[in-house]
Design a protein around this motif. Structure first.
Motif, PDB file in Angstrom:
ATOM      1  N   UNK A 121      35.619  37.264  34.603  1.00 38.56           N
ATOM      2  CA  UNK A 121      35.632  36.719  33.245  1.00 38.56           C
ATOM      3  C   UNK A 121      34.740  37.574  32.359  1.00 38.56           C
ATOM      4  N   UNK A 122      35.219  37.836  31.158  1.00 41.93           N
ATOM      5  CA  UNK A 122      34.460  38.642  30.217  1.00 41.93           C
ATOM      6  C   UNK A 122      33.278  37.893  29.642  1.00 41.93           C
ATOM      7  N   UNK A 123      32.532  38.601  28.809  1.00 40.43           N
ATOM      8  CA  UNK A 123      31.321  38.043  28.217  1.00 40.43           C
ATOM      9  C   UNK A 123      31.614  36.786  27.403  1.00 40.43           C
ATOM     10  N   UNK A 124      32.751  36.774  26.684  1.00 41.61           N
ATOM     11  CA  UNK A 124      33.060  35.642  25.819  1.00 41.61           C
ATOM     12  C   UNK A 124      33.471  34.397  26.597  1.00 41.61           C
ATOM     13  N   UNK A 242      21.894  44.645  39.477  1.00 39.46           N
ATOM     14  CA  UNK A 242      22.000  43.250  39.070  1.00 39.46           C
ATOM     15  C   UNK A 242      23.164  42.539  39.765  1.00 39.46           C
ATOM     16  N   UNK A 243      24.030  43.293  40.419  1.00 39.81           N
ATOM     17  CA  UNK A 243      25.200  42.687  41.038  1.00 39.81           C
ATOM     18  C   UNK A 243      26.186  42.169  40.006  1.00 39.81           C
ATOM     19  N   UNK A 244      26.271  42.809  38.851  1.00 43.17           N
ATOM     20  CA  UNK A 244      27.142  42.335  37.783  1.00 43.17           C
ATOM     21  C   UNK A 244      28.577  42.742  38.076  1.00 43.17           C
ATOM     22  N   UNK A 245      29.498  41.793  37.949  1.00 42.43           N
ATOM     23  CA  UNK A 245      30.906  42.085  38.137  1.00 42.43           C
ATOM     24  C   UNK A 245      31.495  42.582  36.822  1.00 42.43           C
ATOM     25  N   UNK A 246      32.106  43.758  36.863  1.00 46.18           N
ATOM     26  CA  UNK A 246      32.783  44.338  35.710  1.00 46.18           C
ATOM     27  C   UNK A 246      31.891  44.435  34.476  1.00 46.18           C
ATOM     28  N   UNK A 486      44.319  42.815  40.802  1.00 50.86           N
ATOM     29  CA  UNK A 486      43.768  44.013  40.169  1.00 50.86           C
ATOM     30  C   UNK A 486      42.290  43.854  39.840  1.00 50.86           C
ATOM     31  N   UNK A 487      41.749  42.639  40.031  1.00 48.87           N
ATOM     32  CA  UNK A 487      40.363  42.333  39.662  1.00 48.87           C
ATOM     33  C   UNK A 487      40.115  42.696  38.194  1.00 48.87           C
ATOM     34  N   UNK A 488      41.077  42.295  37.355  1.00 48.12           N
ATOM     35  CA  UNK A 488      40.963  42.549  35.917  1.00 48.12           C
ATOM     36  C   UNK A 488      39.951  41.593  35.305  1.00 48.12           C
ATOM     37  N   UNK A 489      39.434  41.973  34.155  1.00 42.99           N
ATOM     38  CA  UNK A 489      38.483  41.135  33.432  1.00 42.99           C
ATOM     39  C   UNK A 489      39.227  40.352  32.358  1.00 42.99           C
TER      40      UNK A 489
END
Length: 621
Positions: A121-124, A242-246, A486-489
């Protein structure tokens, strides 16, 4: 009769099974978690037990704890417990460990074992932090001038040019000479070896002759662009901790960098990681026993620093840096061939190799300290004795390192320090609650749009409308599954693209149903109408979707950020809609009507026949 080949049913069944499997993880919500990692200390089962006992002692309830390649992850019930767990673990483990807030998926392990993971999921949608950083371009040029000052000093010595001094003034290097012959000789040598420099001659006080070397405009532009690119690469390496995804790290304009870290709740930790720099310094050890004793007594000699080796042995190191990490071309983790301990293998550039060769030749029998400087703190990694002159520019660093630390040190050396300082000019935090609200609104828009479409299709086209609604559901299922594979955001524009895809996907079903109606209207039998309707609608569906796909590809190629995210979902939705509207719905029609030898009617709503209020079909002369 409308028969459908067995292999087509098998393809549909496999697609539905894979779609359901890879869509399923998205229905499991993310849970608050604490992640424990370290670049220096060992992460093992003993630390796992320590973490578990510390949380139990502090009465912190957790739903799960696991050790993986990135560290220890503790799942917690709510944000308040998450904060308490972080404070508890940070106090227990100390500064050698990184304790960061995070969010983890709660999907079952068997799904993860199959590779079925939820969409990022994106930032928003997820919440997190957004930074806009300004790169100091002047500092990048000044840093390059510092390197040139060192290189020119070595070159003039090598060419035996007599000079009275070299210094940096702004972005230029000023060389001082006593006569024109030496200045001209220096200029010829520099022009031959450094084509990126341009020169002008001047006279200083007392008739001193000067040669001022500065970077050509195109070289300055190249250095500044390279500084931004290198900083972006370094930032990507940093946020891995940080282990941040995408994470989204991209250039904005000529001098700015945008960093978005979805799911990061610890903004202080994020700032610390973004500002993290590391550089390598090679210094000589002060082997004077009296000087070391005086330093241990609190009287550190001028020009020296007191460090402690990893084994706990005090070490007095001279402050003068004889070689820096700027001369590193490459750094790779490996093992010491003699002791089989983890090590870092470094390749120096041509100038660095020559400097290192001179240093080792002149200091045989003395100790040389390899110092890693990070966050303003210097640490001696190893301090070997120089046994012989070392040429070729290949250096090995080893000494009490773990495999993971060797990997991290190699990464830091390979990326180096930031090419130019950066300043955070904009900071924005999107809370998880706002992200949850955006998700709720986005999914409501998709759900309500889907429901309205289904109601309309079922009322207007009856059973064929139900088939269209089912194919629309399959389209949505397959689209979400592909995005997950695809592990898309997924962002808000992505949700908008899903809603638009549903609206466009129903067009294909409308075309098919209307074509079947038309065939029935002109007197075709129900079986023939179904067969002809699908065949003749296919060309129109293909043409319309290809033109829309071209627009989506253009958005992807020329857009950026959210626009590209919209384009990706849009293009994938077009392909899944073609599969579901034609392939899947045709299979369902064959299942319902295909086994009947005689078919009297099709449940497809009102069909107007010629002469019943509609104009008759044109007849051929």
């Amino acid at each position: 009769m409308n028969r459908y080949a067995l292999w087509k049913y098998i393809v549909i069944a496999v697609a539905l099974l894979i779609g359901a499997l890879y869509t399923l993880p998205n229905f499991f919500p993310e849970v608050p978690a604490v992640q424990v990692s370290s670049a220096k200390a060992k992460i093992d089962n003993a630390l796992l037990v320590t973490v578990e006992e510390a949380l139990k002692a502090a009465n912190v309830t957790f739903s799960g704890i696991a050790l993986d390649a990135t560290g220890i992850k503790v799942r917690l019930a709510d944000p308040d417990t998450q904060l308490k767990a972080k404070d508890t673990l940070q106090a227990k483990l100390g500064d050698n460990y990184i304790v960061a807030l995070n969010l983890l998926s709660s999907s079952p392990r068997w799904l993860s074992a199959l590779g079925a993971l939820p969409m990022y999921l994106g930032l928003d949608l997820r919440g997190g932090v957004h930074f806009l950083l300004q790169v100091d371009m002047k500092a990048a040029v000044d840093k390059a001038a510092d390197r040139y000052a060192t290189d020119l000093r070595s070159l003039l010595r090598k060419e035996k040019v007599l000079y009275s001094g070299i210094s940096r003034e702004g972005g230029s290097v000023v060389m001082r000479f006593k006569d024109n012959a030496e200045r001209d000789k220096a200029r010829l040598a520099i022009e031959k070896n450094y084509p990126d420099l341009q020169f002008r001659e001047a006279e200083g006080a007392g008739g001193e002759l000067r040669l001022i070397a500065g970077l050509k405009p195109e070289a300055q532009k190249r250095i500044q662009d390279g500084a931004v690119a290198q900083n972006i690469q370094i930032l990507r390496n940093r946020v891995n901790e940080l282990g941040v995804a995408e994470p989204i790290i991209q250039q904005q304009g000529a001098e700015r960098v945008v960093v978005q870290l979805p799911g990061v709740q610890d903004t202080a930790r994020a700032k610390d990681i973004l500002g993290r720099t590391a550089s390598l310094e090679i210094r000589m050890v002060n082997d004077d026993p009296g000087a070391l004793d005086a330093a241990l007594a609190g009287n550190v000699p001028i020009g020296s620093d007191l460090f402690t080796e990893r084994g706990g042995t005090p070490l007095l190191v001279r402050r003068q840096v004889v070689l820096t990490g700027d001369r590193i071309n490459d750094a790779q983790p490996g093992f010491d061939q003699r002791s089989n301990e983890p090590a870092v293998h470094i390749n120096l550039d041509g100038t660095g190799a020559n400097l290192f060769k001179e240093i080792t030749r002149e200091n045989v029998g003395k100790r040389m300290a390899i110092v890693l400087v990070e966050k303003g703190k210097a640490e001696v990694i190893t301090a070997p004795v120089i046994r012989e002159e070392i040429g070729g520019g290949r250096v090995q660093i080893s000494g009490r390192m773990t495999t993971r630390e060797a990997n991290d040190v190699a990464l830091l050396m390979r990326a180096g320090a930031l090419a130019a300082p950066m300043e955070i000019v904009e900071e924005r935090t999107v809370g998880p609650s706002l992200g949850a609200e955006n998700i709720d609104k986005g999914f409501k828009s998709v759900t309500y749009g889907f429901i309205v479409l289904v109601i309309f299709m079922c009322l207007y086209y009856q059973l064929m409308g139900v088939i269209s609604a089912i194919s629309l559901s399959v389209n949505l299922l397959l689209l979400v599954a592909i995005l997950s594979m695809l592990q898309a955001t997924l962002t808000l524009p992505g949700i908008a693209a899903i809603a638009l895809t549903l609206g466009m996907a129903i067009d294909a079903n409308v075309l098919i149903n209307e074509r079947i109606r038309e065939e029935l209207r002109w007197g075709a039998t129900p079986h023939a109408a179904l067969q002809t309707g699908y065949e003749r609608a296919w060309g129109t569906i293909l043409d319309s979707n290809i033109t829309t796909l071209i627009a989506g590809v253009a958005l992807f190629l020329f857009g950026s950020g959210p626009v590209r995210g919209f384009a990706v979902v849009h293009c994938l939705g077009i392909m899944t809609s073609m599969f579901s509207a034609v392939f899947v719905s045709r299979g369902m029609v064959a299942l319902i009507y295909g086994h009947r030898k005689k078919l009297d009617r099709i449940s497809i709503g009102q069909v107007w026949k010629p002469g019943a209020g509609r104009p008759a079909a044109p007849t051929k002369a």
